[in-house]
Motif scaffolding. Structure first.
Motif: not given
Length: 111
Positions: A28, A40, A44, A51, A87
């Motif tokens: 990410l 996102h 994250g 994501c 992420c």
């Protein structure tokens, strides 16, 4: 150093190759640093599934799938056996080639 090939399901976007990527960041973060949008919602922290991506090649170079990540993948749009959350895909020390496919992001971006 890593080479990351990014494919897109969204029509009109050609694949992109990112070279000389160092370990330590998530996919990410790497994508965002290279102006490639991967939505996102949670910032994250593995608290949503926006994501979501498909890891085509290079799973040995990133952290393993956790139970928490797996729970959120189950909530993603069109999950597959190779689904991951960007992420949570932290590049480990080493070098190699990674290939990912980003689902069509227009469902999140309001296009």
């Amino acid at each position: 150093m890593y080479s990351i090939k990014v494919n897109f399901e969204q029509k009109g976007l050609d694949p992109v190759v990112l070279d000389n990527i160092t370990a330590g960041d998530s996919l990410l973060e790497i994508l965002l640093d290279h102006d490639i949008e991967l939505h996102h919602n949670c910032g994250g922290v593995c608290a949503c599934s926006t994501c979501h991506l498909y890891l085509q090649k290079g799973e040995a170079f990133i952290d393993e799938l956790s139970e928490r990540e797996e729970d959120f993948i189950d909530r993603a749009v069109s999950p597959r056996i190779n689904s991951r959350l960007g992420c949570q895909c932290i590049l480990q020390d080493g070098k190699g080639e990674i290939e990912i496919t980003l689902p069509d992001q227009t469902q999140f971006l309001g296009e």
